[in-house]
Design a protein around this motif. Sequence first.
Motif, PDB file in Angstrom:
ATOM      1  N   SER A   1       0.982  -1.347  -0.005  1.00 17.40           N
ATOM      2  CA  SER A   1      -0.120   0.049  -0.007  1.00 17.40           C
ATOM      3  C   SER A   1       0.846   1.343   0.237  1.00 17.40           C
ATOM      4  N   ILE A   2       1.875   1.159   0.741  1.00 16.05           N
ATOM      5  CA  ILE A   2       2.866   2.581   0.997  1.00 16.05           C
ATOM      6  C   ILE A   2       3.380   2.530  -0.397  1.00 16.05           C
ATOM      7  N   ALA A   3       4.095   1.405  -1.008  1.00  9.63           N
ATOM      8  CA  ALA A   3       4.520   1.479  -2.222  1.00  9.63           C
ATOM      9  C   ALA A   3       3.753   2.013  -3.402  1.00  9.63           C
ATOM     10  N   VAL A   4       2.453   1.635  -3.358  1.00  5.30           N
ATOM     11  CA  VAL A   4       1.492   2.002  -4.602  1.00  5.30           C
ATOM     12  C   VAL A   4       1.343   3.439  -4.409  1.00  5.30           C
ATOM     13  N   LEU A   5       1.072   4.004  -3.345  1.00  5.00           N
ATOM     14  CA  LEU A   5       0.843   5.434  -3.014  1.00  5.00           C
ATOM     15  C   LEU A   5       1.886   6.343  -3.351  1.00  5.00           C
ATOM     16  N   ALA A   6       3.341   5.892  -3.141  1.00  8.07           N
ATOM     17  CA  ALA A   6       4.356   6.574  -3.343  1.00  8.07           C
ATOM     18  C   ALA A   6       4.579   6.670  -4.721  1.00  8.07           C
ATOM     19  N   GLY A   7       4.582   5.351  -5.238  1.00  8.69           N
ATOM     20  CA  GLY A   7       4.694   5.350  -6.680  1.00  8.69           C
ATOM     21  C   GLY A   7       3.916   6.204  -7.558  1.00  8.69           C
ATOM     22  N   VAL A   8       2.669   6.080  -7.309  1.00 10.65           N
ATOM     23  CA  VAL A   8       1.743   6.821  -7.914  1.00 10.65           C
ATOM     24  C   VAL A   8       1.922   8.504  -7.628  1.00 10.65           C
ATOM     25  N   PHE A   9       2.167   8.894  -6.632  1.00 11.62           N
ATOM     26  CA  PHE A   9       2.369  10.354  -6.279  1.00 11.62           C
ATOM     27  C   PHE A   9       3.540  10.733  -6.964  1.00 11.62           C
ATOM     28  N   VAL A  10       4.661   9.969  -6.751  1.00 13.50           N
ATOM     29  CA  VAL A  10       6.117  10.509  -7.949  1.00 13.50           C
ATOM     30  C   VAL A  10       5.886  10.478  -9.286  1.00 13.50           C
ATOM     31  N   ALA A  11       5.102   9.526  -9.687  1.00 10.50           N
ATOM     32  CA  ALA A  11       4.761   9.422 -11.328  1.00 10.50           C
ATOM     33  C   ALA A  11       3.888  10.718 -11.687  1.00 10.50           C
ATOM     34  N   LEU A  12       2.962  11.154 -10.838  1.00 13.08           N
ATOM     35  CA  LEU A  12       2.078  12.039 -11.205  1.00 13.08           C
ATOM     36  C   LEU A  12       2.899  13.336 -11.000  1.00 13.08           C
ATOM     37  N   GLU A  13       3.650  13.635 -10.062  1.00 10.98           N
ATOM     38  CA  GLU A  13       4.539  14.764  -9.839  1.00 10.98           C
ATOM     39  C   GLU A  13       5.471  14.940 -10.795  1.00 10.98           C
ATOM     40  N   ARG A  14       6.443  13.986 -11.058  1.00 12.34           N
ATOM     41  CA  ARG A  14       7.441  14.098 -12.143  1.00 12.34           C
ATOM     42  C   ARG A  14       6.901  14.120 -13.486  1.00 12.34           C
ATOM     43  N   GLY A  15       5.706  13.548 -13.864  1.00  6.32           N
ATOM     44  CA  GLY A  15       5.180  13.568 -15.253  1.00  6.32           C
ATOM     45  C   GLY A  15       4.813  15.165 -15.306  1.00  6.32           C
ATOM     46  N   ARG A  16       4.051  15.670 -14.410  1.00  4.94           N
ATOM     47  CA  ARG A  16       3.521  17.036 -14.186  1.00  4.94           C
ATOM     48  C   ARG A  16       4.768  18.021 -14.548  1.00  4.94           C
ATOM     49  N   VAL A  17       5.783  17.866 -13.934  1.00  3.36           N
ATOM     50  CA  VAL A  17       7.007  18.683 -14.010  1.00  3.36           C
ATOM     51  C   VAL A  17       7.630  18.726 -15.145  1.00  3.36           C
ATOM     52  N   LEU A  18       7.962  17.485 -15.600  1.00  4.70           N
ATOM     53  CA  LEU A  18       8.441  17.105 -17.039  1.00  4.70           C
ATOM     54  C   LEU A  18       7.725  17.723 -18.022  1.00  4.70           C
ATOM     55  N   SER A  19       6.216  17.640 -18.002  1.00  5.17           N
ATOM     56  CA  SER A  19       5.521  18.020 -19.188  1.00  5.17           C
ATOM     57  C   SER A  19       5.514  19.482 -19.068  1.00  5.17           C
ATOM     58  N   HIS A  20       5.564  20.159 -18.077  1.00  2.00           N
ATOM     59  CA  HIS A  20       5.428  21.649 -18.064  1.00  2.00           C
ATOM     60  C   HIS A  20       6.813  22.151 -18.519  1.00  2.00           C
ATOM     61  N   ARG A  21       7.772  21.546 -18.469  1.00  2.00           N
ATOM     62  CA  ARG A  21       9.165  21.755 -18.885  1.00  2.00           C
ATOM     63  C   ARG A  21       9.450  21.674 -20.289  1.00  2.00           C
TER      64      ARG A  21
END
Length: 80
Positions: free
Chosen positions: A46-66
């Motif tokens: 559960s912790i790994a899924v939450l952390a993985g989803v959070f990091v994927a969304l955050e990095r995708g958003r930042v890289l997409s804006h860049r």
Amino acid sequence: MTPDRASAWATGVGIGLAVFVVIWTSFNRLAGLLMPTPEGPISALSIAVLAGVFVALERGRVLSHRADGDTEQGRDETHV
């Protein structure tokens, strides 16, 4: 969706999957030592899924804006 944005989101998902694997293996080992069998792996997953989803969304958003900022300003992606 431009190819730059698609590749930015794919990179973000890849980073999120790497975070998922690292957290799951390490937390599963620690939780297995500290908790009984059904709760340890379930909480680690559960912790790994939450952390993985959070990091994927955050990095995708930042890289997409860049990627959008580079193409809107007329920068050449190869000259970074």
